[in-house]
Design an enzyme around this catalytic site. Sequence first.
Site, mmCIF file in Angstrom:
data_model
loop_
_atom_site.group_PDB
_atom_site.id
_atom_site.type_symbol
_atom_site.label_atom_id
_atom_site.label_comp_id
_atom_site.label_asym_id
_atom_site.label_seq_id
_atom_site.Cartn_x
_atom_site.Cartn_y
_atom_site.Cartn_z
ATOM 1 N N CYS A 259 -6.650 -10.167 56.078
ATOM 2 C CA CYS A 259 -7.321 -10.277 57.386
ATOM 3 C C CYS A 259 -8.569 -11.134 57.167
ATOM 4 O O CYS A 259 -9.674 -10.615 57.067
ATOM 5 C CB CYS A 259 -7.697 -8.902 57.924
ATOM 6 S SG CYS A 259 -6.363 -7.682 57.855
ATOM 7 N N ALA A 261 -10.213 -14.247 58.530
ATOM 8 C CA ALA A 261 -11.207 -14.981 59.336
ATOM 9 C C ALA A 261 -12.486 -14.155 59.510
ATOM 10 O O ALA A 261 -12.423 -12.928 59.578
ATOM 11 C CB ALA A 261 -10.618 -15.335 60.694
ATOM 12 N N PRO A 262 -13.639 -14.853 59.553
ATOM 13 C CA PRO A 262 -13.840 -16.304 59.581
ATOM 14 C C PRO A 262 -13.923 -16.973 58.222
ATOM 15 O O PRO A 262 -14.189 -18.166 58.150
ATOM 16 C CB PRO A 262 -15.170 -16.444 60.327
ATOM 17 C CG PRO A 262 -15.932 -15.215 59.933
ATOM 18 C CD PRO A 262 -14.909 -14.113 59.827
ATOM 19 N N GLY A 263 -13.729 -16.240 57.129
ATOM 20 C CA GLY A 263 -13.621 -16.885 55.835
ATOM 21 C C GLY A 263 -14.741 -16.652 54.852
ATOM 22 O O GLY A 263 -14.733 -17.214 53.747
ATOM 23 N N LYS A 265 -15.544 -13.934 53.060
ATOM 24 C CA LYS A 265 -15.148 -13.202 51.850
ATOM 25 C C LYS A 265 -14.156 -14.008 51.017
ATOM 26 O O LYS A 265 -14.224 -14.004 49.787
ATOM 27 C CB LYS A 265 -14.561 -11.845 52.237
ATOM 28 C CG LYS A 265 -15.560 -10.926 52.943
ATOM 29 C CD LYS A 265 -14.916 -9.625 53.355
ATOM 30 C CE LYS A 265 -15.901 -8.758 54.145
ATOM 31 N NZ LYS A 265 -16.244 -9.359 55.461
ATOM 32 N N ASP A 283 -4.754 -14.603 59.136
ATOM 33 C CA ASP A 283 -5.408 -13.929 60.254
ATOM 34 C C ASP A 283 -4.421 -13.819 61.394
ATOM 35 O O ASP A 283 -3.523 -14.659 61.543
ATOM 36 C CB ASP A 283 -6.656 -14.682 60.708
ATOM 37 C CG ASP A 283 -7.543 -13.811 61.595
ATOM 38 O OD1 ASP A 283 -8.344 -13.039 61.052
ATOM 39 O OD2 ASP A 283 -7.386 -13.870 62.839
ATOM 40 N N ASP A 310 0.462 -11.679 61.023
ATOM 41 C CA ASP A 310 0.080 -10.289 61.232
ATOM 42 C C ASP A 310 0.143 -9.594 59.882
ATOM 43 O O ASP A 310 1.195 -9.599 59.223
ATOM 44 C CB ASP A 310 1.046 -9.641 62.224
ATOM 45 C CG ASP A 310 0.626 -8.229 62.627
ATOM 46 O OD1 ASP A 310 -0.004 -7.532 61.814
ATOM 47 O OD2 ASP A 310 0.960 -7.811 63.753
ATOM 48 N N ASP A 329 -9.791 -6.520 54.442
ATOM 49 C CA ASP A 329 -11.018 -6.342 55.224
ATOM 50 C C ASP A 329 -10.555 -6.096 56.664
ATOM 51 O O ASP A 329 -10.415 -7.028 57.451
ATOM 52 C CB ASP A 329 -11.903 -7.583 55.116
ATOM 53 C CG ASP A 329 -13.238 -7.390 55.812
ATOM 54 O OD1 ASP A 329 -13.903 -6.383 55.543
ATOM 55 O OD2 ASP A 329 -13.602 -8.249 56.638
ATOM 56 N N CYS A 382 -16.511 -3.211 58.421
ATOM 57 C CA CYS A 382 -17.931 -3.332 58.791
ATOM 58 C C CYS A 382 -18.283 -2.267 59.823
ATOM 59 O O CYS A 382 -18.912 -2.551 60.842
ATOM 60 C CB CYS A 382 -18.257 -4.739 59.315
ATOM 61 S SG CYS A 382 -17.288 -5.256 60.743
#
Length: 449
Positions: A259, A261-263, A265, A283, A310, A329, A382
């Site tokens: 998972c 985006a946005p990149g 990690k 993503d 997915d 993530d 998060c």
Amino acid sequence: MSNYQLRNAVLEILLRIEKDQSFSHLLINQELKSKKLNPKDEGLLTEIVYGTLQRQITLDYFLSKFVDSKKKLDFWVKALLRMSLYQMVFLDRIPDHAIIHEAVEIAKRRGHRGISSFVNGVLRNIQRQGVPNTEEIQDPALRISVETSHPEWLVKRWIGTYGYETTKAMCETNVTRKLTAVRIQPLRINRDEAIRILTDQGFEVQASTLSKQGIVIIKGNILQTDLFKQGYVTIQDQSSMLAAEMLNVIPGMTVLDACSAPGGKVTHIAEKMENKGTIYAHDLHKKKTKLIDQKAEQLQLDIINTSQADARQLQEQYELETFDRILVDAPCSGLGVIRGKPEIKYHKAEEDVERLAEIQLSILNSVAPLLKRNGLLIYSTCTVDAEENENVVKKFLSEHVDFHVDAEFFSDLPNSVRESEGISQYGFQLFPQNYNTDGFFLTRLIRTT
């Protein structure tokens, strides 16, 4: 930009956030790019938008003492009152008479004389009488809710999980400014050199204790520097840096970011791999994969292969036991990033948390078989909600006897957090009040033979 234009721009942003449920930081960035504002106006616009959103419940509590609850207000009128009251109560540098004057002018142009008279009357009454004292609120959870502008259901939920003191500290921190952090690109610059350059340019910075690549910006606008524009550093919260730090990658590995985006990690992972090996980054949304490519190009990293997918269907693309390392993530409620996106706390409900926990578990179940034996998997979010964090890990482990929490995860954590209150047998929960970071959860699982 005139005072009227600036405040009208603030009002437009607040209306779009409410109408479209857009993210405040994106709308603010669009506004700043579309109009050439001086730094003072940029700062004031940003302060009023974020402040009004952060303190919305508090402001509504104050306004309720001066506006008849039976009176129906158009949303723009309520938003205008909120942003004006925020300036009167929480900003010292703007005189009340100037705030009221601009509010009345906006009301005249958007409404009619009756509306402008109403706005003028409410604000002048508050100016004369002052706002009510929240100490008269007897219920502890309700008082935290009103004083820190967190929905009462959320405060009660956190008190039930973490206790009163931790919840109070977290909510109080969520209405304060979070310092920006950046991550160096270590293949292009070392941290000491980056700190020296920024210090020479008048910045006040300090080295992060959570990542050897991290720098915390105490004073200065990193976006205006060549270091940022030329890809020597990239913005990333310190908590987020821990995901790649704890994945324990080495050059030449095959890694999956399910998972991505946005990149932030995945580019960090590529840096830890010295840009050697192969990373597959996916993503759910195709347009978001472009963000990963853009960040990789900016940082001069070319081992990341991106595509839309997915995460729950990745077994259709890869053979079992393909990857040395996997990062999940997971999509989450975002309740750990309230300081940067304050509107999140008003747009979420308890049922959203429960629904997301099901999705997170489904993703873990789907990608786990793709990990090699003795391989490592980082699960992170998060958010600060236990249902999405510890409880997801518990359920996953109960269904997968070949996985367990890697005991070395805890000894590999940075020294500064090893005694944290957020450590449990299932992972590490960062609270925003402890390290001035976002709220963040991560754990490292190992697949045994």
